[in-house]
Design an enzyme around this catalytic site. Structure first.
Site, PDB file in Angstrom:
ATOM      1  CB  CYS A  70      -1.013   0.205   1.274  1.00 49.68           C
ATOM      2  SG  CYS A  70      -1.733   1.359   1.330  1.00 49.68           S
ATOM      3  CB  CYS A  73       1.454   1.570   4.735  1.00 49.49           C
ATOM      4  SG  CYS A  73      -0.236   0.720   4.926  1.00 49.49           S
ATOM      5  CG  HIS A 116      -3.696  -1.014   5.113  1.00 53.84           C
ATOM      6  ND1 HIS A 116      -3.467  -0.437   3.916  1.00 53.84           N
ATOM      7  CD2 HIS A 116      -4.338  -2.134   4.963  1.00 53.84           C
ATOM      8  CE1 HIS A 116      -4.028  -0.996   3.189  1.00 53.84           C
ATOM      9  NE2 HIS A 116      -4.438  -2.158   3.612  1.00 53.84           N
ATOM     10  CG  ASN A 156     -14.541   8.348  -3.644  1.00 50.92           C
ATOM     11  OD1 ASN A 156     -15.526   9.207  -3.469  1.00 50.92           O
ATOM     12  ND2 ASN A 156     -13.731   9.079  -4.672  1.00 50.92           N
ATOM     13  CG  HIS A 167      -3.941   3.596   4.049  1.00 56.17           C
ATOM     14  ND1 HIS A 167      -3.194   3.002   4.597  1.00 56.17           N
ATOM     15  CD2 HIS A 167      -4.225   4.678   4.789  1.00 56.17           C
ATOM     16  CE1 HIS A 167      -2.676   3.585   5.778  1.00 56.17           C
ATOM     17  NE2 HIS A 167      -3.303   4.675   5.880  1.00 56.17           N
ATOM     18  CG  HIS A 169      -7.208   7.315   0.818  1.00 48.18           C
ATOM     19  ND1 HIS A 169      -7.729   6.214   0.541  1.00 48.18           N
ATOM     20  CD2 HIS A 169      -7.353   8.330  -0.591  1.00 48.18           C
ATOM     21  CE1 HIS A 169      -7.921   5.650  -0.895  1.00 48.18           C
ATOM     22  NE2 HIS A 169      -7.744   6.960  -1.285  1.00 48.18           N
ATOM     23  CD  GLN A 171      -8.932  11.269  -4.445  1.00 50.03           C
ATOM     24  OE1 GLN A 171      -8.456  11.569  -5.428  1.00 50.03           O
ATOM     25  NE2 GLN A 171      -9.923  10.113  -4.576  1.00 50.03           N
TER      26      GLN A 171
END
Length: 347
Positions: A70, A73, A116, A156, A167, A169, A171
């Site tokens: 990933c 991470c 993660h 999302n 992971h 996250h 945007q």
């Protein structure tokens, strides 16, 4: 909050946001990266009057890597990632495969935690408050970019949504234009003002509180409700009781309570479909006022949270009416969705 600004090996900006002031962030990105090359282009659709980002370089972006590869991470155990340090609280960096770049705007990635296997709903209130601080700081900084007209912070979550990195996250998109959805809100806001003399966002919140059937959660500073004409099977709008145009204007009371009420909302979303069900896929979208538009101060900051799952094992697809004509058909009555979201509070 402590903010540390650094640069990745290919020149992209990376920012650490830490809850402690004594944290030192001096790790160096040791990857042999070439300079980022993008082909982002904004094209105006003369028929609809909206804009489309053409970004062919994104075809080569990272796609469903195994967990031990990933890129979000921390860098540890000899494996180098997008984050040079071996642990972090919250990190923001320029997207390596941006939809918008240069004069076309900017795209950033926000990593909510270094864990993660976690999710936003698993964060502590302190961690969630730090993410809010990061969103606010990025909104303030991107607002100073000459080409940026609107800042959009979003998450999302889930493979069903199209997420390619597992992971936790989100945007941030900094658009060089006002988005079509916001244009519609501004138009409705102005028409409402001319028709009634009132503010559209204030009146929507007042109506939902007075009706009560679609209210999911209330606090001293925030109210969450399923909108009267919800487009999605389970959709909740979260508004501050004191209207503000963007994240920068939230007062301390609203900022503190946000972590409590938003985490509860996300945890209820994961319980909608009952025990044993996989985590609920969702999109969480902050709607902020664009910059330099008439009546900006009348716009109401709010977050829209929705899932495309309509029942256990079934998704809501955008088919002919939705995709072809932008006319949504919702299988779940908003009042029933709100009732379910109230029910799962104790599950």
């Amino acid at each position: 909050m402590k903010k540390t600004v650094t640069t990745l090996a290919d020149g992209r900006e990376l920012l650490y946001y830490d809850s402690r002031d004594d944290v030192v962030r001096d790790a160096v990105d040791r990857r042999p990266l070439d300079a980022v090359s993008t082909s982002s282009e904004i094209r105006r659709d003369p028929l609809l009057g909206d804009s489309v980002a053409i970004a062919s370089h994104r075809q080569g972006r990272t796609y469903h890597p195994p967990a031990d590869e990933c890129p979000l991470c921390p860098s540890r155990d000899g494996r180098l990632s997008e984050i040079p340090d071996d642990q972090y609280d919250v990190v923001v960096f320029e997207n390596r495969f941006p939809s918008l770049a240069g004069d076309s705007g900017r795209c950033e990635v926000v990593c909510f935690t270094s864990d993660h296997d976690s999710s936003f709903a698993d964060l502590t209130e302190e961690q969630a408050a730090l993410v809010l601080d990061a969103w606010t700081d990025r909104t303030a900084e991107l607002a100073e970019f000459e080409q940026v007209k609107q800042v959009f912070c979003f998450e999302n979550r889930g493979a069903e949504i199209g997420v390619t990195l597992g992971h936790p996250h989100g945007q941030i998109y900094a658009y060089p234009f006002v988005t079509p959805r916001t244009e519609l809100m501004l138009r409705s806001m102005q028409a409402h003002r001319e028709r009634t003399g009132g503010n559209l966002f204030d009146d929507i919140v007042a109506r939902e509180l007075a009706d009560g059937d679609r209210v999911v959660l209330t606090g001293e500073h925030w109210v969450a409700f399923v909108p009267y004409a919800a487009h999605w099977p389970y959709e909740v709008h979260l508004h501050p009781r004191q209207r503000v145009p963007d994240l920068r204007e939230l007062d301390e009371g609203a900022r503190t309570e946000f972590a409590q009420i938003y985490l509860e909302l996300l945890r209820r979303f994961d319980r909608i479909f009952g025990p044993g069900e996989p985590p609920t896929p969702y999109i969480a979208a902050w709607h902020q006022a664009p910059f330099g538009v008439p009546g900006r101060e009348e716009f109401g900051l709010h977050l829209e949270l929705f899932t495309i799952r309509r029942t256990s094992g079934k998704l809501k697809f955008l088919a002919g009416s939705e995709s072809g004509m932008s006319v949504f058909i919702n299988d779940v009555p908003p009042e029933a969705a709100a009732q379910r979201l109230r029910e799962v509070a104790s599950e």
